[in-house]
Design an enzyme around this catalytic site. Structure first.
Site, mmCIF file in Angstrom:
data_model
loop_
_atom_site.group_PDB
_atom_site.id
_atom_site.type_symbol
_atom_site.label_atom_id
_atom_site.label_comp_id
_atom_site.label_asym_id
_atom_site.label_seq_id
_atom_site.Cartn_x
_atom_site.Cartn_y
_atom_site.Cartn_z
ATOM 1 N N ASP A 1 0.812 -1.492 0.034
ATOM 2 C CA ASP A 1 -0.209 -0.534 -0.235
ATOM 3 C C ASP A 1 0.719 1.255 -0.270
ATOM 4 O O ASP A 1 0.520 2.162 -0.439
ATOM 5 C CB ASP A 1 -1.036 -0.349 1.500
ATOM 6 C CG ASP A 1 -1.694 -1.535 1.053
ATOM 7 O OD1 ASP A 1 -2.403 -1.796 0.324
ATOM 8 O OD2 ASP A 1 -1.471 -1.951 2.035
ATOM 9 N N HIS B 1 -5.151 -3.403 6.234
ATOM 10 C CA HIS B 1 -4.347 -3.781 4.518
ATOM 11 C C HIS B 1 -5.931 -4.758 4.499
ATOM 12 O O HIS B 1 -6.311 -4.928 3.976
ATOM 13 C CB HIS B 1 -3.985 -4.672 4.509
ATOM 14 C CG HIS B 1 -3.518 -4.723 3.252
ATOM 15 N ND1 HIS B 1 -2.777 -4.808 1.949
ATOM 16 C CD2 HIS B 1 -3.508 -6.118 3.141
ATOM 17 C CE1 HIS B 1 -2.701 -5.364 1.039
ATOM 18 N NE2 HIS B 1 -3.493 -6.446 1.750
HETATM 19 P P1 NAD Z 1 -2.128 -18.226 -3.759
HETATM 20 O O1 NAD Z 1 -3.405 -19.071 -3.992
HETATM 21 O O2 NAD Z 1 -1.449 -18.766 -4.885
HETATM 22 O O3 NAD Z 1 -0.807 -19.469 -3.189
HETATM 23 C C1 NAD Z 1 -1.203 -19.990 -1.920
HETATM 24 C C2 NAD Z 1 -0.131 -21.175 -1.498
HETATM 25 O O4 NAD Z 1 -0.188 -21.213 -0.184
HETATM 26 C C3 NAD Z 1 -0.760 -21.981 -1.921
HETATM 27 O O5 NAD Z 1 -0.106 -23.136 -3.147
HETATM 28 C C4 NAD Z 1 -1.614 -23.076 -1.253
HETATM 29 O O6 NAD Z 1 -1.592 -24.729 -1.556
HETATM 30 C C5 NAD Z 1 -0.381 -22.848 0.204
HETATM 31 N N1 NAD Z 1 -1.070 -22.407 1.318
HETATM 32 C C6 NAD Z 1 -1.952 -22.983 1.506
HETATM 33 N N2 NAD Z 1 -2.494 -22.753 2.356
HETATM 34 C C7 NAD Z 1 -1.340 -23.344 3.689
HETATM 35 C C8 NAD Z 1 -0.612 -23.823 4.940
HETATM 36 N N3 NAD Z 1 -1.417 -23.362 5.772
HETATM 37 N N4 NAD Z 1 0.468 -23.862 4.958
HETATM 38 C C9 NAD Z 1 1.798 -23.422 3.877
HETATM 39 N N5 NAD Z 1 1.260 -23.688 2.698
HETATM 40 C C10 NAD Z 1 -0.243 -23.408 2.440
HETATM 41 O O7 NAD Z 1 -2.177 -17.292 -3.790
HETATM 42 P P2 NAD Z 1 -1.059 -16.304 -3.409
HETATM 43 O O8 NAD Z 1 -1.246 -14.879 -4.654
HETATM 44 O O9 NAD Z 1 0.569 -16.686 -3.435
HETATM 45 O O10 NAD Z 1 -1.297 -15.329 -2.761
HETATM 46 C C11 NAD Z 1 -1.402 -15.483 -0.652
HETATM 47 C C12 NAD Z 1 -1.579 -14.640 0.087
HETATM 48 O O11 NAD Z 1 -1.174 -13.592 -0.028
HETATM 49 C C13 NAD Z 1 -3.457 -14.580 -0.592
HETATM 50 O O12 NAD Z 1 -4.128 -14.571 1.242
HETATM 51 C C14 NAD Z 1 -2.995 -13.143 -0.853
HETATM 52 O O13 NAD Z 1 -4.344 -12.932 -0.461
HETATM 53 C C15 NAD Z 1 -1.850 -12.639 0.094
HETATM 54 N N6 NAD Z 1 -1.362 -11.158 -0.014
HETATM 55 C C16 NAD Z 1 -1.212 -10.260 0.529
HETATM 56 C C17 NAD Z 1 -1.103 -9.303 0.031
HETATM 57 C C18 NAD Z 1 -0.686 -7.808 1.243
HETATM 58 O O14 NAD Z 1 0.036 -7.105 0.493
HETATM 59 N N7 NAD Z 1 -0.622 -8.219 2.565
HETATM 60 C C19 NAD Z 1 -0.553 -8.365 -1.283
HETATM 61 C C20 NAD Z 1 -0.789 -10.090 -2.038
HETATM 62 C C21 NAD Z 1 -1.631 -10.742 -1.494
HETATM 63 C C1 LMR Z 2 -3.307 -6.977 -2.405
HETATM 64 O O1 LMR Z 2 -4.016 -5.233 -1.950
HETATM 65 O O2 LMR Z 2 -3.390 -6.363 -4.420
HETATM 66 C C2 LMR Z 2 -4.155 -7.702 -2.353
HETATM 67 O O3 LMR Z 2 -4.117 -7.489 -0.870
HETATM 68 C C3 LMR Z 2 -4.721 -9.129 -2.520
HETATM 69 C C4 LMR Z 2 -6.285 -8.658 -3.066
HETATM 70 O O4 LMR Z 2 -6.943 -9.168 -1.941
HETATM 71 O O5 LMR Z 2 -5.984 -7.889 -2.738
#
Ligand code: NAD
Ligand code: LMR
Length: 328
Positions: A161, A189
């Site tokens: 952000d 967030h």
């Molecule tokens: P994704 O689905 O591509 O990958 C997630 C991975 O986590 C998968 O491979 C899944 O098998 C694994 N997983 C699920 N539960 C698990 C557990 N208990 N232990 C270990 N591995 C586990 O998702 P992504 O795009 O990589 O996103 C991951 C997370 O990050 C999501 O919750 C997404 O919303 C979040 N995210 C946060 C931000 C932020 O700014 N804070 C930004 C982008 C994404």
């Molecule tokens: C983001 O801000 O891009 C991540 O938190 C993914 C989402 O769900 O928006």
């Protein structure tokens, strides 16, 4: 040669994992002279473990001189063993039309289990960054599930952000993104976050004086930054991954190596300042030095800001109440 740093990454075979691991192994997070051991966790599903194996094969094929070892596992206590840094990425991402808090109950149990595992086996000064959404409340759950670790070790990712806000401001003001300092993103967030450039400077001069557009701030800048995650999902069909991995690298690099007095935003357990109740994981401006973060204190909070800071706080309090039953 320095002693290798043990970096645990959960969700290692996911989209963010794929953008993250190679950059960590190449030295972009901890420095070009710092060897690392990657300790990667994935679900105990055949497909997830096979995908993790593939990622490890690719890491091998890069022949990174700094990659001193790798562990791939489905057991959090193996992944977090003696970890110096833990990037908790693994969680379900949202799809179109969802808010991040819709993931809360599904993802929360991941963070009770992983908090307990960190409590048991990680280094006592482990630096934890929660990326999986809803990141602030998941970090709170992990922190509460790890009572033997200092609360200050648990942080949530607001850096994406922060970076999004910097780019929007640079475009509006026609300045270089790297010249902007003292940006803040307060709170959760989520779309209630409050990106606040009242203190921002560009080459030492006030950015607010250059932009001076309250209407743009309230009706364009704040909602654009707050809803950027949803805009990416709409455009890509998948949530942000490379920019999220980049922000995670920025967050840990700055925490470990320092910010040289520059402000960055981290979601950290509140110490009660700025009217945020103690323990709530809330985005605040910090500076980092010698592996520790310090909140920027004493900033003036005007009525416009107070209202927004209270709104994002109310959402975090609601999320906290929604997971209280998981925390005993
Ligand atoms: P994704 O689905 O591509 O990958 C997630 C991975 O986590 C998968 O491979 C899944 O098998 C694994 N997983 C699920 N539960 C698990 C557990 N208990 N232990 C270990 N591995 C586990 O998702 P992504 O795009 O990589 O996103 C991951 C997370 O990050 C999501 O919750 C997404 O919303 C979040 N995210 C946060 C931000 C932020 O700014 N804070 C930004 C982008 C994404
Ligand atoms: C983001 O801000 O891009 C991540 O938190 C993914 C989402 O769900 O928006």
């Amino acid at each position: 040669m320095k002693t290798p740093v043990r970096v645990a990454v959960t969700g290692a075979a996911g989209q963010i994992g794929y953008s993250l691991l190679f950059r960590i192994a190449s030295g972009e997070m901890l420095g070009k002279d710092q060897p690392v051991v990657l300790q990667m966790l994935e679900l105990p599903l055949e497909k997830a473990q096979a995908a993790l194996k593939g990622v490890m094969m690719e890491l091998e094929d890069c022949a990174f001189p700094l990659l001193a070892g790798m562990v791939g596992t489905d057991d959090p206590e193996v992944a977090f063993k003696d970890a110096d840094i833990a990037l908790l990425v693994g969680a379900r991402p949202r799809g179109p039309g969802m808010e991040r808090k819709d993931l809360l109950l599904e993802n929360a149990k991941i963070f009770t289990a992983q908090g307990a595992a960190l409590n048991k086996v990680a280094k006592r000064d482990v630096k934890v960054l929660v990326v999986g959404n809803p990141a602030n409340t998941n970090a709170y759950i992990a922190m509460k599930s790890a009572p033997d670790l200092p609360a200050k070790n648990f942080t949530a990712m607001l850096r994406l952000d922060h970076n999004r806000a910097l780019s929007q401001l640079a475009a509006k003001a026609g300045v270089a993104v790297g010249d902007i300092e003292k940006m803040v993103v307060w709170g959760n967030h989520s779309p209630t976050m409050y990106p606040d450039y009242r203190f921002a400077t560009v080459n030492g001069e006030s950015l607010k004086d250059k932009i001076n557009d309250a209407e743009w701030n309230a009706n364009v800048f704040i909602p654009t930054v707050g809803k950027r995650g949803a805009a990416i999902i709409e455009a890509r069909g998948l949530s942000s991954a490379a920019s999220a991995a980049n922000a995670a690298i920025d967050h840990i690099r700055d925490w470990v190596l320092g910010t040289n007095g520059k402000w960055v935003t981290m979601g950290v357990p509140s110490d009660g300042s700025y009217g945020i109740p103690e323990g709530i994981i809330y985005g605040v401006p910090v500076t980092c030095e010698n592996g520790e973060y310090t909140r920027v204190q004493g900033l003036e909070i005007d009525a416009f800001s107070r209202e927004r800071m209270d709104k994002t706080l109310a959402e975090l309090e609601e999320e906290r109440a929604g997971v209280a039953h998981l925390l005993g």
